[in-house]
Design a protein around this motif. Sequence first.
Motif, mmCIF file in Angstrom:
data_model
loop_
_atom_site.group_PDB
_atom_site.id
_atom_site.type_symbol
_atom_site.label_atom_id
_atom_site.label_comp_id
_atom_site.label_asym_id
_atom_site.label_seq_id
_atom_site.Cartn_x
_atom_site.Cartn_y
_atom_site.Cartn_z
ATOM 1 N N ALA A 197 -71.971 -17.704 -5.599
ATOM 2 C CA ALA A 197 -71.546 -17.685 -6.822
ATOM 3 C C ALA A 197 -71.728 -15.807 -7.210
ATOM 4 O O ALA A 197 -70.545 -15.455 -7.891
ATOM 5 C CB ALA A 197 -72.231 -18.556 -7.861
ATOM 6 N N GLY A 198 -72.301 -15.244 -6.612
ATOM 7 C CA GLY A 198 -72.585 -13.750 -6.912
ATOM 8 C C GLY A 198 -71.385 -12.940 -6.287
ATOM 9 O O GLY A 198 -70.966 -11.906 -6.860
ATOM 10 N N LEU A 199 -70.824 -13.453 -5.122
ATOM 11 C CA LEU A 199 -69.650 -12.963 -4.615
ATOM 12 C C LEU A 199 -68.204 -13.251 -5.322
ATOM 13 O O LEU A 199 -67.685 -12.290 -5.570
ATOM 14 C CB LEU A 199 -69.788 -13.477 -2.989
ATOM 15 C CG LEU A 199 -70.649 -13.124 -2.202
ATOM 16 C CD1 LEU A 199 -70.586 -13.942 -0.961
ATOM 17 C CD2 LEU A 199 -70.599 -11.719 -1.925
ATOM 18 N N ILE A 200 -68.163 -14.342 -5.753
ATOM 19 C CA ILE A 200 -66.785 -14.835 -6.535
ATOM 20 C C ILE A 200 -67.028 -14.646 -8.026
ATOM 21 O O ILE A 200 -65.681 -14.739 -8.531
ATOM 22 C CB ILE A 200 -66.382 -16.085 -6.053
ATOM 23 C CG1 ILE A 200 -67.182 -17.085 -6.208
ATOM 24 C CG2 ILE A 200 -65.972 -15.768 -4.568
ATOM 25 C CD1 ILE A 200 -66.734 -18.683 -5.885
ATOM 26 N N LYS A 201 -68.101 -14.691 -8.545
ATOM 27 C CA LYS A 201 -68.463 -14.184 -9.955
ATOM 28 C C LYS A 201 -67.422 -15.624 -10.809
ATOM 29 O O LYS A 201 -67.371 -16.423 -10.170
ATOM 30 C CB LYS A 201 -67.624 -12.967 -10.537
ATOM 31 C CG LYS A 201 -68.102 -11.796 -9.695
ATOM 32 C CD LYS A 201 -69.230 -11.134 -10.380
ATOM 33 C CE LYS A 201 -69.408 -9.674 -9.490
ATOM 34 N NZ LYS A 201 -70.662 -9.857 -8.826
ATOM 35 N N ALA A 202 -67.439 -15.229 -12.093
ATOM 36 C CA ALA A 202 -66.966 -16.424 -12.866
ATOM 37 C C ALA A 202 -65.711 -16.521 -12.747
ATOM 38 O O ALA A 202 -65.144 -17.929 -12.694
ATOM 39 C CB ALA A 202 -67.326 -16.175 -14.422
ATOM 40 N N PHE A 203 -64.741 -15.788 -12.356
ATOM 41 C CA PHE A 203 -63.320 -15.980 -12.319
ATOM 42 C C PHE A 203 -63.218 -16.769 -11.039
ATOM 43 O O PHE A 203 -62.480 -17.608 -11.024
ATOM 44 C CB PHE A 203 -62.741 -14.564 -12.220
ATOM 45 C CG PHE A 203 -61.066 -14.618 -12.095
ATOM 46 C CD1 PHE A 203 -60.222 -15.143 -13.043
ATOM 47 C CD2 PHE A 203 -60.557 -14.419 -10.867
ATOM 48 C CE1 PHE A 203 -59.050 -15.019 -12.992
ATOM 49 C CE2 PHE A 203 -59.204 -14.542 -10.847
ATOM 50 C CZ PHE A 203 -58.404 -14.813 -11.827
ATOM 51 N N GLY A 204 -63.795 -16.426 -9.835
ATOM 52 C CA GLY A 204 -63.745 -17.137 -8.588
ATOM 53 C C GLY A 204 -64.264 -18.630 -9.008
ATOM 54 O O GLY A 204 -63.459 -19.469 -8.025
ATOM 55 N N MET A 205 -65.166 -18.768 -9.670
ATOM 56 C CA MET A 205 -65.705 -20.217 -9.903
ATOM 57 C C MET A 205 -64.387 -20.973 -10.646
ATOM 58 O O MET A 205 -64.453 -21.950 -10.391
ATOM 59 C CB MET A 205 -66.898 -20.268 -10.845
ATOM 60 C CG MET A 205 -68.024 -19.774 -9.956
ATOM 61 S SD MET A 205 -68.658 -20.627 -8.346
ATOM 62 C CE MET A 205 -69.083 -21.930 -8.973
ATOM 63 N N CYS A 206 -63.777 -20.203 -11.580
ATOM 64 C CA CYS A 206 -62.773 -21.173 -12.162
ATOM 65 C C CYS A 206 -61.569 -21.511 -11.285
ATOM 66 O O CYS A 206 -61.457 -22.560 -11.462
ATOM 67 C CB CYS A 206 -62.397 -20.183 -13.581
ATOM 68 S SG CYS A 206 -63.357 -20.120 -14.869
ATOM 69 N N MET A 207 -61.320 -20.352 -10.620
ATOM 70 C CA MET A 207 -60.164 -20.772 -9.631
ATOM 71 C C MET A 207 -60.558 -21.754 -8.586
ATOM 72 O O MET A 207 -59.741 -22.601 -8.036
ATOM 73 C CB MET A 207 -59.851 -19.523 -8.831
ATOM 74 C CG MET A 207 -59.411 -18.278 -9.819
ATOM 75 S SD MET A 207 -57.789 -18.805 -10.730
ATOM 76 C CE MET A 207 -56.606 -18.243 -9.357
ATOM 77 N N SER A 208 -61.617 -21.671 -8.111
ATOM 78 C CA SER A 208 -62.417 -22.771 -6.921
ATOM 79 C C SER A 208 -62.268 -24.121 -7.845
ATOM 80 O O SER A 208 -62.142 -25.122 -7.324
ATOM 81 C CB SER A 208 -63.663 -22.596 -6.701
ATOM 82 O OG SER A 208 -63.699 -21.100 -6.001
ATOM 83 N N ALA A 209 -62.510 -24.414 -8.973
ATOM 84 C CA ALA A 209 -62.694 -25.474 -9.647
ATOM 85 C C ALA A 209 -61.309 -26.212 -9.923
ATOM 86 O O ALA A 209 -60.999 -27.324 -9.702
ATOM 87 C CB ALA A 209 -63.169 -25.403 -11.063
ATOM 88 N N ILE A 210 -60.421 -25.379 -10.004
ATOM 89 C CA ILE A 210 -58.812 -25.855 -10.123
ATOM 90 C C ILE A 210 -58.527 -26.138 -8.567
ATOM 91 O O ILE A 210 -57.934 -27.207 -8.404
ATOM 92 C CB ILE A 210 -58.178 -24.408 -10.581
ATOM 93 C CG1 ILE A 210 -58.288 -24.315 -12.211
ATOM 94 C CG2 ILE A 210 -56.562 -25.197 -10.500
ATOM 95 C CD1 ILE A 210 -57.512 -23.041 -12.537
ATOM 96 N N LEU A 211 -58.808 -25.555 -7.739
ATOM 97 C CA LEU A 211 -58.387 -26.232 -6.371
ATOM 98 C C LEU A 211 -59.059 -27.233 -6.085
ATOM 99 O O LEU A 211 -58.507 -27.915 -5.370
ATOM 100 C CB LEU A 211 -58.805 -24.845 -5.290
ATOM 101 C CG LEU A 211 -58.324 -25.021 -4.043
ATOM 102 C CD1 LEU A 211 -56.950 -24.829 -3.883
ATOM 103 C CD2 LEU A 211 -59.042 -23.757 -2.997
#
Length: 92
Positions: A3-17
């Motif tokens: 989570a430190g690498l992908i931050k909040a934006f990456g977590m949102c995109m990962s949730a969609i995927l």
Amino acid sequence: RMAGLIKAFGMCMSAILCGMVVAFSWWGVNLLGIGLHSYGFTSGIMNALLTFYAIETAVLLVGCYGLLRGGGGAVASLPPPPPPAVEGSSSS
């Protein structure tokens, strides 16, 4: 750590995927129409599933476009909190 690498934006995109993967796992396997995973209630699911995939893909593409354009993250930062009041000092 991830989570430190992908931050909040990456977590949102990962949730969609991940939502797309779950939708395929739940509904897409039923569309095969054969074997143990065919439950028989697949009428009309194909169009709804393709619409869902189209919308989710569009959201992912818009997010990736914003990230590549230098957005860095779609989450707005909050302003810093005001400093605490000091007791015992008066300005009068």
